[in-house]
Design an enzyme around this catalytic site. Structure first.
Site, PDB file in Angstrom:
ATOM      1  N   GLU A  65      -0.856   7.012   4.735  1.00  0.00           N
ATOM      2  CA  GLU A  65       0.122   7.415   5.361  1.00  0.00           C
ATOM      3  C   GLU A  65       0.676   8.954   4.710  1.00  0.00           C
ATOM      4  O   GLU A  65       1.633   9.432   5.158  1.00  0.00           O
ATOM      5  CB  GLU A  65       1.618   6.281   4.796  1.00  0.00           C
ATOM      6  CG  GLU A  65       1.323   5.296   5.741  1.00  0.00           C
ATOM      7  CD  GLU A  65       1.621   5.381   7.265  1.00  0.00           C
ATOM      8  OE1 GLU A  65       3.046   6.047   7.455  1.00  0.00           O
ATOM      9  OE2 GLU A  65       0.977   5.190   8.193  1.00  0.00           O
ATOM     10  N   SER A 111      -2.125   6.146  -0.231  1.00  0.00           N
ATOM     11  CA  SER A 111      -2.104   5.634   1.311  1.00  0.00           C
ATOM     12  C   SER A 111      -2.278   6.857   2.151  1.00  0.00           C
ATOM     13  O   SER A 111      -2.211   7.848   1.970  1.00  0.00           O
ATOM     14  CB  SER A 111      -0.931   5.223   1.528  1.00  0.00           C
ATOM     15  OG  SER A 111      -0.539   5.062   2.962  1.00  0.00           O
ATOM     16  N   TYR A 138       8.378   6.366   3.189  1.00  0.00           N
ATOM     17  CA  TYR A 138       7.278   5.435   2.430  1.00  0.00           C
ATOM     18  C   TYR A 138       6.100   6.388   2.004  1.00  0.00           C
ATOM     19  O   TYR A 138       5.516   6.669   0.919  1.00  0.00           O
ATOM     20  CB  TYR A 138       6.781   4.426   3.217  1.00  0.00           C
ATOM     21  CG  TYR A 138       5.444   3.830   2.598  1.00  0.00           C
ATOM     22  CD1 TYR A 138       5.476   2.953   1.730  1.00  0.00           C
ATOM     23  CD2 TYR A 138       4.128   4.136   3.267  1.00  0.00           C
ATOM     24  CE1 TYR A 138       4.126   2.340   1.304  1.00  0.00           C
ATOM     25  CE2 TYR A 138       2.785   3.677   2.809  1.00  0.00           C
ATOM     26  CZ  TYR A 138       3.054   2.964   1.712  1.00  0.00           C
ATOM     27  OH  TYR A 138       1.988   2.327   1.305  1.00  0.00           O
TER      28      TYR A 138
HETATM   29  P1  NAP Z   1       1.967  -6.183  -0.403  1.00  0.00           P
HETATM   30  O1  NAP Z   1       1.461  -7.078   0.097  1.00  0.00           O
HETATM   31  O2  NAP Z   1       3.322  -5.579   0.189  1.00  0.00           O
HETATM   32  O3  NAP Z   1       2.227  -6.272  -1.997  1.00  0.00           O
HETATM   33  C1  NAP Z   1       3.226  -5.329  -2.671  1.00  0.00           C
HETATM   34  C2  NAP Z   1       3.455  -5.781  -4.251  1.00  0.00           C
HETATM   35  O4  NAP Z   1       4.182  -5.174  -4.801  1.00  0.00           O
HETATM   36  C3  NAP Z   1       3.796  -7.494  -4.231  1.00  0.00           C
HETATM   37  O5  NAP Z   1       3.099  -7.948  -5.099  1.00  0.00           O
HETATM   38  C4  NAP Z   1       5.273  -7.279  -4.625  1.00  0.00           C
HETATM   39  O6  NAP Z   1       5.943  -8.174  -5.514  1.00  0.00           O
HETATM   40  C5  NAP Z   1       5.213  -6.076  -5.495  1.00  0.00           C
HETATM   41  N1  NAP Z   1       6.460  -5.190  -5.826  1.00  0.00           N
HETATM   42  C6  NAP Z   1       7.093  -4.963  -5.038  1.00  0.00           C
HETATM   43  N2  NAP Z   1       8.284  -4.306  -5.612  1.00  0.00           N
HETATM   44  C7  NAP Z   1       8.255  -4.366  -6.816  1.00  0.00           C
HETATM   45  C8  NAP Z   1       8.904  -4.169  -7.986  1.00  0.00           C
HETATM   46  N3  NAP Z   1      10.184  -3.460  -8.060  1.00  0.00           N
HETATM   47  N4  NAP Z   1       8.484  -4.430  -9.292  1.00  0.00           N
HETATM   48  C9  NAP Z   1       7.208  -5.262  -9.486  1.00  0.00           C
HETATM   49  N5  NAP Z   1       6.406  -5.553  -8.271  1.00  0.00           N
HETATM   50  C10 NAP Z   1       6.821  -5.007  -7.160  1.00  0.00           C
HETATM   51  O7  NAP Z   1       1.315  -4.700  -0.341  1.00  0.00           O
HETATM   52  P2  NAP Z   1      -0.324  -4.759  -0.264  1.00  0.00           P
HETATM   53  O8  NAP Z   1      -0.769  -4.529   1.053  1.00  0.00           O
HETATM   54  O9  NAP Z   1      -1.119  -5.637  -1.137  1.00  0.00           O
HETATM   55  O10 NAP Z   1      -0.697  -3.164  -0.821  1.00  0.00           O
HETATM   56  C11 NAP Z   1      -1.088  -2.914  -2.063  1.00  0.00           C
HETATM   57  C12 NAP Z   1      -0.825  -1.694  -2.726  1.00  0.00           C
HETATM   58  O11 NAP Z   1      -1.248  -0.524  -1.685  1.00  0.00           O
HETATM   59  C13 NAP Z   1       0.640  -1.053  -2.239  1.00  0.00           C
HETATM   60  O12 NAP Z   1       1.118  -0.113  -3.141  1.00  0.00           O
HETATM   61  C14 NAP Z   1       0.695  -0.285  -0.867  1.00  0.00           C
HETATM   62  O13 NAP Z   1       1.720   0.500  -0.664  1.00  0.00           O
HETATM   63  C15 NAP Z   1      -0.715   0.228  -0.947  1.00  0.00           C
HETATM   64  N6  NAP Z   1      -1.374   0.501   0.085  1.00  0.00           N
HETATM   65  C16 NAP Z   1      -1.605  -0.712   0.960  1.00  0.00           C
HETATM   66  C17 NAP Z   1      -2.271  -0.298   2.268  1.00  0.00           C
HETATM   67  C18 NAP Z   1      -2.788  -1.533   3.274  1.00  0.00           C
HETATM   68  O14 NAP Z   1      -2.997  -1.229   4.259  1.00  0.00           O
HETATM   69  N7  NAP Z   1      -2.708  -2.601   2.700  1.00  0.00           N
HETATM   70  C19 NAP Z   1      -2.802   0.926   2.609  1.00  0.00           C
HETATM   71  C20 NAP Z   1      -2.779   1.900   1.616  1.00  0.00           C
HETATM   72  C21 NAP Z   1      -2.050   1.662   0.495  1.00  0.00           C
HETATM   73  P3  NAP Z   1       6.720  -9.531  -4.625  1.00  0.00           P
HETATM   74  O15 NAP Z   1       5.543 -10.423  -4.240  1.00  0.00           O
HETATM   75  O16 NAP Z   1       7.784  -9.963  -5.582  1.00  0.00           O
HETATM   76  O17 NAP Z   1       7.390  -8.791  -3.426  1.00  0.00           O
HETATM   77  O1  F7E Z   2       1.867  -0.519  11.744  1.00  0.00           O
HETATM   78  C1  F7E Z   2       2.392   0.079  15.229  1.00  0.00           C
HETATM   79  C2  F7E Z   2       3.405   1.023  14.270  1.00  0.00           C
HETATM   80  O2  F7E Z   2       3.396  -1.621   9.948  1.00  0.00           O
HETATM   81  C3  F7E Z   2       0.788  -0.002  12.097  1.00  0.00           C
HETATM   82  C4  F7E Z   2       0.862  -0.187   5.578  1.00  0.00           C
HETATM   83  O3  F7E Z   2       0.063  -1.267   4.829  1.00  0.00           O
HETATM   84  O4  F7E Z   2      -0.816   0.823   6.240  1.00  0.00           O
HETATM   85  C5  F7E Z   2       0.407   0.161   6.366  1.00  0.00           C
HETATM   86  O5  F7E Z   2       1.312   0.960   7.204  1.00  0.00           O
HETATM   87  C6  F7E Z   2       0.855   0.698  13.513  1.00  0.00           C
HETATM   88  C7  F7E Z   2       2.294   1.855  13.554  1.00  0.00           C
HETATM   89  O6  F7E Z   2       1.289  -0.448   9.257  1.00  0.00           O
HETATM   90  C8  F7E Z   2       4.472  -2.894  15.858  1.00  0.00           C
HETATM   91  O7  F7E Z   2       4.377   1.872  14.772  1.00  0.00           O
HETATM   92  C9  F7E Z   2       3.627  -1.369  17.013  1.00  0.00           C
HETATM   93  O8  F7E Z   2       1.888   2.631  14.489  1.00  0.00           O
HETATM   94  O9  F7E Z   2       0.966  -2.408  10.493  1.00  0.00           O
HETATM   95  P1  F7E Z   2       1.754  -1.469  10.268  1.00  0.00           P
HETATM   96  P2  F7E Z   2       1.282   1.306   8.787  1.00  0.00           P
HETATM   97  O10 F7E Z   2       2.762   1.627   9.250  1.00  0.00           O
HETATM   98  O11 F7E Z   2       0.194   2.014   9.309  1.00  0.00           O
HETATM   99  C10 F7E Z   2      -0.599   2.102   5.325  1.00  0.00           C
HETATM  100  C11 F7E Z   2      -1.682   2.750   5.175  1.00  0.00           C
HETATM  101  C12 F7E Z   2       0.170   1.773   4.063  1.00  0.00           C
HETATM  102  O12 F7E Z   2       0.200   2.473   3.158  1.00  0.00           O
HETATM  103  C13 F7E Z   2       1.683   0.870   4.353  1.00  0.00           C
HETATM  104  O13 F7E Z   2       1.681   0.099   3.070  1.00  0.00           O
HETATM  105  O14 F7E Z   2       1.520  -0.397  14.574  1.00  0.00           O
HETATM  106  N1  F7E Z   2       3.248  -0.925  15.869  1.00  0.00           N
HETATM  107  N2  F7E Z   2       4.115  -2.224  17.162  1.00  0.00           N
HETATM  108  C14 F7E Z   2       3.810  -1.961  15.042  1.00  0.00           C
HETATM  109  N3  F7E Z   2       3.916  -2.030  13.593  1.00  0.00           N
HETATM  110  C15 F7E Z   2       4.500  -3.134  13.262  1.00  0.00           C
HETATM  111  N4  F7E Z   2       4.577  -3.488  12.006  1.00  0.00           N
HETATM  112  N5  F7E Z   2       5.386  -4.038  14.157  1.00  0.00           N
HETATM  113  C16 F7E Z   2       5.293  -3.966  15.536  1.00  0.00           C
HETATM  114  O15 F7E Z   2       5.854  -4.759  16.252  1.00  0.00           O
END
Ligand code: NAP
Ligand code: F7E
Length: 320
Positions: free
Chosen positions: A126, A124, A148
């Site tokens: 992050e 990520s 995270y």
């Molecule tokens: P998500 O919607 O939160 O999906 C997470 C998945 O992980 C769900 O299927 C969840 O299952 C499963 N999971 C959680 N804990 C588990 C455990 N103990 N054992 C087995 N499965 C488990 O996340 P996403 O947005 O699709 O992201 C996919 C991956 O990319 C994640 O690793 C995330 O951290 C990473 N990532 C996401 C982003 C983004 O912007 N979306 C960016 C960079 C990296 P349940 O449905 O049962 O909860």
């Molecule tokens: O926040 C600001 C918050 O929770 C984005 C995950 O998929 O991307 C995601 O992480 C920004 C932050 O995503 C609210 O403070 C303001 O600056 O949508 P987010 P994230 O933290 O960037 C990375 C790449 C991952 O890997 C992670 O799994 O938005 N913000 N107001 C808020 N955020 C939330 N959630 N809620 C608010 O009310």
């Protein structure tokens, strides 16, 4: 013979799009699901009869070894994690067990059962946290700002380590934020588009948010899962930044989303300190030149179209 892919996190946003892509490519798809008291298969409902679901949990290495022995995949995509940054501050140990140690459990299960399996790790942006350079590339130093981010950094380095120590074909995709109508409701894009739809339909009057100044590089999830698959198809495993190269503030996101519904955001958005984080990632913007050059990857969907697509999907879903 069809290739078999195993997806950890198949019920999540990315897992559902990746499963669809792999089915289109002719794969047999096996998805790992963890035990829950209620079924949460909404995102894979349309493809559920075309994939195999099998029980397993990142917290239980034995379950992962059993899944690999039973299904003998050629490729494993580890998309499972505790993925919400805000929750990682209140549940840092769980986040570490799942998002960090979970990676080691999967890698070790692969090393034990079949080191020929190709592996994708969902790393990520992050990990860049308090950014040390703008834009961020594969060689930008990491500085995570949340439990995270720290957990993802551990998983990233374990992926590199198992590649270098045991010769695993293990690649790490450093993906910047990517969104879709299937995004979890707590993430800011979906929270905003769902909030806009509720206000438009008279189901709510205000939307409470935290830091509007944070800037993110937001892309479309269906574009990003293509990059995951491309990484695994390369002869040599490697690490790749996947991003759009553009950054937008949360305030811009809010403006585009309220505009899409013909609403004035200033009449509805309320700043609520409950949504501020103990440490914030102020600015992310990635440089995906390497992915363009080596993988031939490009994104299709632009920021404004993505937000408009999400508002339209939320309006449609709430009107039913
Ligand atoms: P998500 O919607 O939160 O999906 C997470 C998945 O992980 C769900 O299927 C969840 O299952 C499963 N999971 C959680 N804990 C588990 C455990 N103990 N054992 C087995 N499965 C488990 O996340 P996403 O947005 O699709 O992201 C996919 C991956 O990319 C994640 O690793 C995330 O951290 C990473 N990532 C996401 C982003 C983004 O912007 N979306 C960016 C960079 C990296 P349940 O449905 O049962 O909860
Ligand atoms: O926040 C600001 C918050 O929770 C984005 C995950 O998929 O991307 C995601 O992480 C920004 C932050 O995503 C609210 O403070 C303001 O600056 O949508 P987010 P994230 O933290 O960037 C990375 C790449 C991952 O890997 C992670 O799994 O938005 N913000 N107001 C808020 N955020 C939330 N959630 N809620 C608010 O009310």
């Amino acid at each position: 013979m069809a290739k078999r892919a195993l997806i950890l996190g198949v019920t999540g946003q990315d897992g559902s799009y990746l499963a669809e892509l792999l089915l289109e490519q002719g794969y047999e798809v096996v998805g790992v699901v963890r035990r829950s008291s209620t079924v949460n298969f909404e995102r894979i409902a349309e493809i559920q009869d075309r994939i195999t679901l099998t029980p397993g949990d990142l917290l239980d290495e034995g379950s992962l070894i059993n899944v690999l022995r039973e299904h003998k995949p050629h490729e494993v995509y580890n998309l499972a994690a505790q993925s919400f940054v805000q929750t990682s501050f209140s549940q840092p140990v769980l986040t570490g067990e799942t998002t960090a140690m979970g990676v080691t459990r999967v890698l070790d299960a692969i090393r034990i059962t079949d080191p020929e399996i190709r592996y994708y790790q969902a790393s990520s942006s992050e990990m860049f946290g308090k950014v040390q350079a703008v834009p961020q590339t594969e060689s930008t130093p990491f500085y995570p700002r949340s439990p995270y981010g720290v957990a993802k950094l551990y998983g990233h380095w374990m992926t590199v380590n198992y590649r270098e120590s045991y010769g695993l074909h293990a690649s790490s995709g450093i993906l910047f934020n990517h969104e879709s109508p299937r995004r979890g409701l707590e993430f800011v894009t979906r929270k905003v588009t769902h909030g806009v739809a509720k206000i438009k339909l008279g189901l709510a009057s205000e939307l409470r948010l935290g830091n509007l100044d944070a800037q993110r590089d937001w892309g479309y999830a269906a574009d990003y899962v293509r990059a995951m698959w491309l990484m695994v198809q390369q002869d040599t495993p490697d690490d790749f930044v996947i991003s759009t190269g553009e950054t937008h503030s949360v305030k811009e996101l809010v403006e585009v989303a309220f505009d899409a519904a013909g609403l004035n955001w200033e009449k509805h958005v309320v700043i609520d300190p409950a949504f501020l984080r103990p440490a914030e990632v102020d600015l992310l913007v990635g440089d995906s030149s390497k992915a363009h050059r080596v993988l031939g990857w490009q994104r299709d969907v632009q920021f404004a179209s993505l937000v408009q697509m999400m508002v339209a999907a939320d309006l449609k879903a709430l009107q039913i």
